[in-house]
Design a protein around this motif. Structure first.
Motif, PDB file in Angstrom:
ATOM      1  N   CYS A  93      99.218  87.899 134.753  1.00  0.00           N
ATOM      2  CA  CYS A  93      97.803  87.833 135.098  1.00  0.00           C
ATOM      3  C   CYS A  93      96.916  87.773 133.860  1.00  0.00           C
ATOM      4  N   ASN A  94      95.988  86.836 133.873  1.00  0.00           N
ATOM      5  CA  ASN A  94      94.890  86.758 132.901  1.00  0.00           C
ATOM      6  C   ASN A  94      95.344  86.831 131.438  1.00  0.00           C
ATOM      7  N   THR A 154      98.408  83.552 136.435  1.00  0.00           N
ATOM      8  CA  THR A 154      97.405  83.762 137.469  1.00  0.00           C
ATOM      9  C   THR A 154      96.101  84.224 136.830  1.00  0.00           C
ATOM     10  N   ASP A 156      92.795  86.056 137.915  1.00  0.00           N
ATOM     11  CA  ASP A 156      92.199  86.815 139.023  1.00  0.00           C
ATOM     12  C   ASP A 156      91.542  88.068 138.457  1.00  0.00           C
ATOM     13  N   CYS A 190      93.663  85.565 145.887  1.00  0.00           N
ATOM     14  CA  CYS A 190      94.885  85.143 145.196  1.00  0.00           C
ATOM     15  C   CYS A 190      96.155  85.692 145.827  1.00  0.00           C
ATOM     16  N   CYS A 221      97.011  91.320 140.529  1.00  0.00           N
ATOM     17  CA  CYS A 221      96.612  91.469 139.133  1.00  0.00           C
ATOM     18  C   CYS A 221      96.032  92.859 138.850  1.00  0.00           C
TER      19      CYS A 221
END
Length: 226
Positions: A93-94, A154, A156, A190, A221
Motif C-alpha cells: 500500500c502507498n 495499491t 488507498d 479498494c 491499507c
C-alpha cells in the motif's frame, strides 16, 4: 563474428613462390591465425560487426608481386540471451515508488552485450497500480533482447464508510449484561473492509450505568473508521 575463414591462392607453373598475407581496412577486429607466409591463411573474424579485406601477395621468380584482395563483411543477426531478469513484486500500500533497477545479466556469442533499462508509465485500474521496467540487452551489432519486471501496488488513503451501525438502547433495570455485538457493515473503494468491535468500561453516574461498544472498519491499507 567469432568465426574463421580460410583463403588460398595458387602459384601454378611458378618455381619457389613466396606468399604474404595481410589484413587491411580491418574494422571487425579480425586476426590472422597461424602463418601468413603459406599458400593459404586462416582469418578469425573477431567479435564485432564490420568488415576486413584479406590481401595476398604472390612473388614468383623475381617478378613483381601479384596482389589479390577479398573483402569480407562480418555480420551478427543473433540477439543476446538474457540469463537473469530481476523479479518484480507487489509493493503493498502507498509505496514511495518502485525499487531501483536490478542487475540483469545477458550473454552473447560475439561479445559482452550492454544492458539498459527503461521504466514505463503507471497504469491505473481503480486502486491498483502497475508499472513495468524493461531491460534491454544490446550486442555490438545492434541486436537486442528484452525482459520485463512488473511492479504492482495499491493506492488507498481513504477510510471505509459505515453503511450500518447497530443501535444501542436503554436496557432497563439490572440487566445481566449488554447484548452481543451486532452485524455492522461498511464499504471501501479498494475492497471489503474487516469489521471488529471492542467493549469499553462501564461508566458509573449515580444509579446510571453507560457502556459503549465501538465498531472499527479497517481496509486493506490500514485505514480505519469507527
Amino acid at each position: 563474428p567469432g568465426t574463421s575463414a580460410t583463403f588460398s591462392t595458387s602459384a601454378s607453373g611458378c618455381n619457389s613462390p613466396t606468399y604474404s598475407w595481410t589484413l587491411i581496412n580491418n574494422t571487425s577486429g579480425a586476426t590472422i591465425t597461424g602463418s601468413s607466409t603459406l599458400s593459404s591463411v586462416t582469418v578469425s573474424s573477431g567479435t564485432t560487426c564490420g568488415s576486413y579485406t584479406i590481401q595476398s601477395s604472390l612473388t614468383c621468380q623475381g617478378c613483381a608481386p601479384l596482389i589479390c584482395t577479398q573483402t569480407v563483411n562480418v555480420v551478427d543477426n543473433t540477439p543476446p540471451t538474457i540469463t537473469f531478469c530481476p523479479a518484480g513484486s507487489d509493493l503493498g500500500c502507498n509505496p514511495a515508488g518502485v525499487p531501483a533497477p536490478g542487475a540483469a545479466t545477458a550473454t552473447d556469442a560475439c561479445g559482452t552485450p550492454t544492458i539498459t533499462s527503461s521504466l514505463g508509465s503507471v497504469v491505473v485500474n481503480g486502486c491498483l497500480r502497475t508499472q513495468t521496467r524493461i531491460y534491454t540487452a544490446t550486442d555490438a551489432c545492434g541486436n537486442t533482447a528484452t525482459c520485463a519486471q512488473v511492479f504492482t501496488w495499491t493506492v488507498d488513503t481513504t477510510p471505509p464508510t459505515f453503511t450500518f451501525c447497530p443501535s444501542g438502547g436503554d436496557l432497563g433495570c439490572n440487566p445481566a449484561g449488554v447484548p452481543a455485538p451486532g452485524a455492522a457493515t461498511a464499504t471501501d473503494a479498494c475492497g471489503t473492509p474487516t469489521i471488529t468491535s471492542s467493549l469499553g468500561s462501564v461508566v458509573v453516574n449515580g444509579c446510571l450505568r453507560t457502556q459503549t461498544r465501538t465498531y472499527i472498519a479497517t481496509d486493506g491499507c490500514g485505514n480505519t473508521s469507527t
